[in-house]
Design an enzyme around this catalytic site. Structure first.
Site, PDB file in Angstrom:
ATOM      1  N   LYS A 191      61.020  64.602  54.223  1.00  0.00           N
ATOM      2  CA  LYS A 191      62.078  65.207  55.040  1.00  0.00           C
ATOM      3  C   LYS A 191      62.669  66.419  54.323  1.00  0.00           C
ATOM      4  O   LYS A 191      62.873  66.390  53.120  1.00  0.00           O
ATOM      5  CB  LYS A 191      63.174  64.164  55.275  1.00  0.00           C
ATOM      6  N   THR A 226      74.253  60.710  61.279  1.00  0.00           N
ATOM      7  CA  THR A 226      74.193  61.474  62.532  1.00  0.00           C
ATOM      8  C   THR A 226      73.010  61.036  63.394  1.00  0.00           C
ATOM      9  O   THR A 226      72.922  61.383  64.564  1.00  0.00           O
ATOM     10  CB  THR A 226      73.999  62.979  62.258  1.00  0.00           C
TER      11      THR A 226
HETATM   12  C1  R5P Z   1      69.374  60.049  53.141  1.00  0.00           C
HETATM   13  O1  R5P Z   1      68.443  60.786  53.073  1.00  0.00           O
HETATM   14  C2  R5P Z   1      69.348  58.724  53.783  1.00  0.00           C
HETATM   15  O2  R5P Z   1      68.296  57.949  53.297  1.00  0.00           O
HETATM   16  C3  R5P Z   1      69.310  58.770  55.299  1.00  0.00           C
HETATM   17  O3  R5P Z   1      68.032  59.149  55.737  1.00  0.00           O
HETATM   18  C4  R5P Z   1      70.302  59.746  55.828  1.00  0.00           C
HETATM   19  O4  R5P Z   1      71.528  59.529  55.234  1.00  0.00           O
HETATM   20  C5  R5P Z   1      70.434  59.654  57.325  1.00  0.00           C
HETATM   21  O5  R5P Z   1      71.338  60.614  57.777  1.00  0.00           O
HETATM   22  P1  R5P Z   1      71.352  61.091  59.272  1.00  0.00           P
HETATM   23  O6  R5P Z   1      71.384  59.896  60.147  1.00  0.00           O
HETATM   24  O7  R5P Z   1      72.610  61.925  59.374  1.00  0.00           O
HETATM   25  O8  R5P Z   1      70.144  61.933  59.493  1.00  0.00           O
END
Ligand code: R5P
Length: 298
Positions: A191, A226
């Protein structure tokens, strides 16, 4: 030493369950707001000489942080012998580095300094990524629990199986370990995050292959905030003609209508634990917390 668990608001239910399972007494902490929104905290039971556990997740973060700070400092003043914060969800851990010049490194300030009034911190799956272990940030004693066993048996019981997808490198520790525990195949994606709302998920050719082959993919992550990480992952799977069956996470923050947004992608099942209280928190962690109280001595 006599022990007592105290809680307030939406975490009372979880705290009462923990107290019952751990065989510890429970007492309610009075917390409310002054008309100008300042926090008001009052202990109604005698805590002098006791080992006091305040159980409260830091969500909503700022509001709860102030409550637990007032409770912690007051417990000290009232003569508690030892004070422990049980924060099933520990906020502020994701800002663990100065990504841009001038930024506050919140994890170090909040967890490392402000919460250090507590002699001990117990938490579940904190976002330890660039900060590797709790002792690197929290100066006193700490106990880090993981909901991996709870999630693994939930996935096995409720969903039966499927390919486990970890949407990013940070979800690696959860996705891999859960898949291993219940003997499922796993794939961890890459990601790139440009802002809270903009993320891009990349699939390796191995990931494409595995997702194409499996009709029952389950996304596993530590936090859904989010929801964009999950939404982008679902979108990538859709491009390969696959619909993700379910999404499972430890901490369901579900900021900005995230739950609804994820549902709109076509995913029918979304589950989180009750580290954050909410209508979608269906996986119970009270046994996990109670077990840690029974195993830690007094
Ligand atoms: C961070 O990378 C965590 O593992 C989660 O993937 C992240 O916090 C998810 O955040 P959001 O739902 O805002 O994309």
């Amino acid at each position: 030493m006599e022990r007592v668990i105290l809680s307030f608001g939406e975490y009372e239910k979880l705290a009462r369950r923990v107290a019952r399972k751990a065989g510890v007494s429970y007492s309610r902490l009075n917390v409310s707001r002054f008309p100008d929104s300042e926090s008001y905290v009052r202990f109604r039971s005698d805590i002098r000489g006791k080992s006091v556990y305040i159980l409260q997740s830091l969500h909503p973060a700022n509001e709860k942080l102030m409550d637990v700070l007032l409770a912690g400092y007051t417990a000290k003043e009232l003569g508690a012998r030892r004070i422990t914060l049980i924060a099933p969800y520990l906020a502020y851990m994701r800002q663990d580095k100065r990504f841009k010049e001038g930024e506050a490194v919140s994890a170090r300030i909040v967890v490392g300094r402000l919460l250090s009034v507590y002699d001990k911190l117990i938490t579940i799956d904190p976002h330890l990524h660039r900060i590797k272990k709790m002792s690197d940030v929290f100066p006193n004693s700490s106990r880090v629990l993981t909901a991996n066993d709870v999630l693994a048996s939930f996935i096995k019981r409720r969903l039966g199986g499927g390919l486990i997808i970890g949407p990013d490198g940070e979800s690696f520790q959860w996705a891999r370990s859960i898949a291993k525990k219940i003997n499922l195949d796993v794939v961890v994606l890459k990601k790139e995050r440009y802002s809270a709302e903009r993320v891009r998920i990349k699939l390796s050719s191995e990931a494409r292959e595995k997702i194409r082959r499996d009709r029952n993919a389950v996304i596993v992550d530590d936090i859904i905030s989010t929801g964009h990480t999950v939404i982008e992952t679902v979108r990538k799977a859709k491009e390969l003609g696959m619909l993700v069956r379910a999404v499972v996470c430890v901490h369901g923050v579900f900021a900005e209508d995230a739950y609804k947004k994820i549902r709109r992608t076509g995913v029918k099942e979304i589950y989180s634990t009750n580290t954050i209280a909410g209508e979608h928190s269906s996986i119970d962690v009270s046994g996990l917390i109670a077990g840690s109280l029974n195993n830690q001595g007094r």
